[in-house]
Enzyme design. Structure first.
Site, PDB file in Angstrom:
ATOM      1  N   ASP A   1       0.798  -1.339   0.014  1.00  0.00           N
ATOM      2  CA  ASP A   1       0.006  -0.006   0.001  1.00  0.00           C
ATOM      3  C   ASP A   1       0.937   1.268  -0.022  1.00  0.00           C
ATOM      4  O   ASP A   1       0.344   2.454   0.128  1.00  0.00           O
ATOM      5  CB  ASP A   1      -0.942  -0.095   1.271  1.00  0.00           C
ATOM      6  CG  ASP A   1      -2.288  -0.741   0.971  1.00  0.00           C
ATOM      7  OD1 ASP A   1      -2.609  -0.779  -0.308  1.00  0.00           O
ATOM      8  OD2 ASP A   1      -2.797  -1.124   2.072  1.00  0.00           O
TER       9      ASP A   1
ATOM     10  N   ARG B   1      -9.698   6.109  10.659  1.00  0.00           N
ATOM     11  CA  ARG B   1      -8.195   5.612  10.874  1.00  0.00           C
ATOM     12  C   ARG B   1      -7.646   6.575  11.705  1.00  0.00           C
ATOM     13  O   ARG B   1      -7.207   6.131  12.773  1.00  0.00           O
ATOM     14  CB  ARG B   1      -7.530   5.898   9.533  1.00  0.00           C
ATOM     15  CG  ARG B   1      -8.019   4.796   8.592  1.00  0.00           C
ATOM     16  CD  ARG B   1      -7.425   3.422   8.692  1.00  0.00           C
ATOM     17  NE  ARG B   1      -8.066   2.525   7.774  1.00  0.00           N
ATOM     18  CZ  ARG B   1      -7.317   2.205   6.644  1.00  0.00           C
ATOM     19  NH1 ARG B   1      -6.416   2.802   6.143  1.00  0.00           N
ATOM     20  NH2 ARG B   1      -7.801   1.251   5.869  1.00  0.00           N
TER      21      ARG B   1
ATOM     22  N   CYS C   1      -5.001   9.595  -3.260  1.00  0.00           N
ATOM     23  CA  CYS C   1      -4.251   8.485  -2.361  1.00  0.00           C
ATOM     24  C   CYS C   1      -2.875   8.433  -2.835  1.00  0.00           C
ATOM     25  O   CYS C   1      -2.034   8.155  -2.168  1.00  0.00           O
ATOM     26  CB  CYS C   1      -5.076   7.145  -2.376  1.00  0.00           C
ATOM     27  SG  CYS C   1      -6.571   7.103  -1.899  1.00  0.00           S
TER      28      CYS C   1
ATOM     29  N   HIS D   1     -11.293   7.281   4.765  1.00  0.00           N
ATOM     30  CA  HIS D   1     -10.370   8.367   4.955  1.00  0.00           C
ATOM     31  C   HIS D   1     -10.986   9.499   4.104  1.00  0.00           C
ATOM     32  O   HIS D   1     -11.767   9.488   3.207  1.00  0.00           O
ATOM     33  CB  HIS D   1      -9.321   8.166   3.758  1.00  0.00           C
ATOM     34  CG  HIS D   1      -7.973   7.173   4.465  1.00  0.00           C
ATOM     35  ND1 HIS D   1      -7.257   6.670   3.748  1.00  0.00           N
ATOM     36  CD2 HIS D   1      -7.476   7.227   5.503  1.00  0.00           C
ATOM     37  CE1 HIS D   1      -6.419   5.946   4.200  1.00  0.00           C
ATOM     38  NE2 HIS D   1      -6.420   6.416   5.539  1.00  0.00           N
TER      39      HIS D   1
ATOM     40  N   ARG E   1       0.731  -1.282   7.571  1.00  0.00           N
ATOM     41  CA  ARG E   1       1.341  -0.194   7.050  1.00  0.00           C
ATOM     42  C   ARG E   1       2.370   0.630   7.922  1.00  0.00           C
ATOM     43  O   ARG E   1       2.935   1.595   7.402  1.00  0.00           O
ATOM     44  CB  ARG E   1       0.287   0.797   6.749  1.00  0.00           C
ATOM     45  CG  ARG E   1      -0.793  -0.096   5.262  1.00  0.00           C
ATOM     46  CD  ARG E   1      -1.566   1.040   4.621  1.00  0.00           C
ATOM     47  NE  ARG E   1      -0.651   1.858   3.947  1.00  0.00           N
ATOM     48  CZ  ARG E   1      -1.338   3.148   3.353  1.00  0.00           C
ATOM     49  NH1 ARG E   1      -2.504   3.380   3.435  1.00  0.00           N
ATOM     50  NH2 ARG E   1      -0.158   4.127   2.808  1.00  0.00           N
TER      51      ARG E   1
HETATM   52  N1  ARG Z   1      -5.450   0.229   0.922  1.00  0.00           N
HETATM   53  C1  ARG Z   1      -4.836   1.428   1.652  1.00  0.00           C
HETATM   54  C2  ARG Z   1      -5.479   1.567   2.935  1.00  0.00           C
HETATM   55  O1  ARG Z   1      -6.425   1.018   3.388  1.00  0.00           O
HETATM   56  C3  ARG Z   1      -5.584   2.557   0.497  1.00  0.00           C
HETATM   57  C4  ARG Z   1      -5.352   3.972   1.204  1.00  0.00           C
HETATM   58  C5  ARG Z   1      -5.903   4.964   0.387  1.00  0.00           C
HETATM   59  N2  ARG Z   1      -5.158   6.143   0.524  1.00  0.00           N
HETATM   60  C6  ARG Z   1      -5.983   7.340   0.936  1.00  0.00           C
HETATM   61  N3  ARG Z   1      -5.391   8.445   1.013  1.00  0.00           N
HETATM   62  N4  ARG Z   1      -6.992   7.245   0.842  1.00  0.00           N
HETATM   63  O2  ARG Z   1      -4.831   2.134   3.863  1.00  0.00           O
END
Ligand code: ARG
Length: 304
Positions: free
Chosen positions: A89, A160, A283, A189, A114
């Site tokens: 990612d 998040r 993203c 997000h 991550r």
């Molecule tokens: N698979 C990543 C996650 O879930 C996607 C992140 C996407 N990034 C964003 N800025 N929305 O963290």
């Protein structure tokens, strides 16, 4: 910087033309992108991710190169960083931090998969010429949840980023931070539910926010572009604006028409492979605001 520069955009909507009445000015931007050599979906940390759905990495790389080329065509500078090994990612550079006035607040990731990206991005931000790079105490997923809108920072939370990060980011940047609670897991997000078009104009999906946050958005941005469920569901709001040109997923056609009506120039791109991980143009893009321009020609520059 030449804010009225006209660019030739080799994309489908060019033919539509621009409303003569309302010409908006682009400003030069500096973007950090991560070349997706490790991109795949091997875990699921948002509802878009399904480990059973294969990713075509070759196609993903082509789509990412087209995104990079769109920025270069628009005259922006692109700094590319390598993809850390085993970090599928990391292509989503927006999550690597937030940079305002040449100061970076690094990220702290919510999901263990991550976590290692944070230190790599801090290192890359320093290499890209940002002298002040903070390591935060509380979870914030960078520009994924922290959108700079003029003088303020809109801050998503609920899935998040930790709400305690808001005071921390405000203290480190000196900017007012406006908390916005996200309530739909597909829009986990803030940059999947809202997009900053220029200092005073945003677009958003109202249904993605709780009632208090909706009222706050209505109060602060009475002229906002309200995006519909269909365009949001193709991650249409995950778009990148330079104040005039808006790089967005090509499937978000109604949003593109709304942008055109408001004097913006939609620049559609195909990032279908990245949607399988819940990502789109924004993203993949971390804006370096107030950072020294090291490469005035705007050609791609790689930071090791
Ligand atoms: N698979 C990543 C996650 O879930 C996607 C992140 C996407 N990034 C964003 N800025 N929305 O963290």
């Amino acid at each position: 910087m030449n804010p009225t520069r006209s660019v030739s955009v080799p994309f489908a909507l060019h033919a539509v033309g621009e409303p003569a009445s309302h010409v908006r000015a682009a400003s030069d931007r500096r973007y950090l992108l991560c070349r997706p050599t490790e991109f795949e979906v091997v875990y699921a940390i948002n509802p878009w991710m399904d480990v059973e759905v294969p990713v075509d990495r070759g196609l993903a790389l082509q789509q990412w190169e087209a995104l990079r080329d769109a920025y270069l065509t628009l005259g922006h500078e692109v700094v590319t960083v390598p993809n850390g090994v085993g970090l599928p990612d990391m292509v989503f550079a927006a999550n690597g931090g937030v940079v305002v006035d040449g100061i970076a607040v690094g990220a702290r990731f919510a999901n263990v998969q991550r976590v290692p990206e944070a230190a790599l991005y801090r290192q890359h931000l320093r290499a890209a010429g940002i002298d002040v790079v903070h390591e935060p105490e509380f979870v914030n997923e960078g520009e994924g949840d922290l959108l700079v809108a003029g003088e303020v920072i809109l801050a998503g939370h609920g899935f998040r980023s930790d709400h305690r990060a808001h005071a921390e980011v405000a203290a480190l940047t000196g900017r007012e931070v406006v908390p916005l609670r996200l309530i739909d897991p597909r829009y986990y997000h803030l940059d999947t539910a809202a997009c900053v078009l220029d200092d005073d104009t945003i677009a958003y999906l109202p249904e993605a926010f709780d009632p208090v946050s909706r009222r706050e958005l209505e109060r602060r941005f009475p002229q906002a572009v309200l995006v519909d469920e269909h365009d949001a569901a193709v991650l249409g709001l995950n778009a990148v604006s330079d104040g005039r040109n808006v790089v967005l997923n090509q499937e978000a056609q109604h949003f593109a028409a709304q942008l055109h009506d408001r004097g913006f120039v939609p620049v559609p791109v195909d990032l279908s492979e990245f949607r399988k991980a819940g990502g789109g143009p924004k993203c993949c893009t971390l804006e370096l605001r107030g950072a020294p321009v090291t490469n005035p020609q705007g050609l791609e520059e790689v930071v090791a």
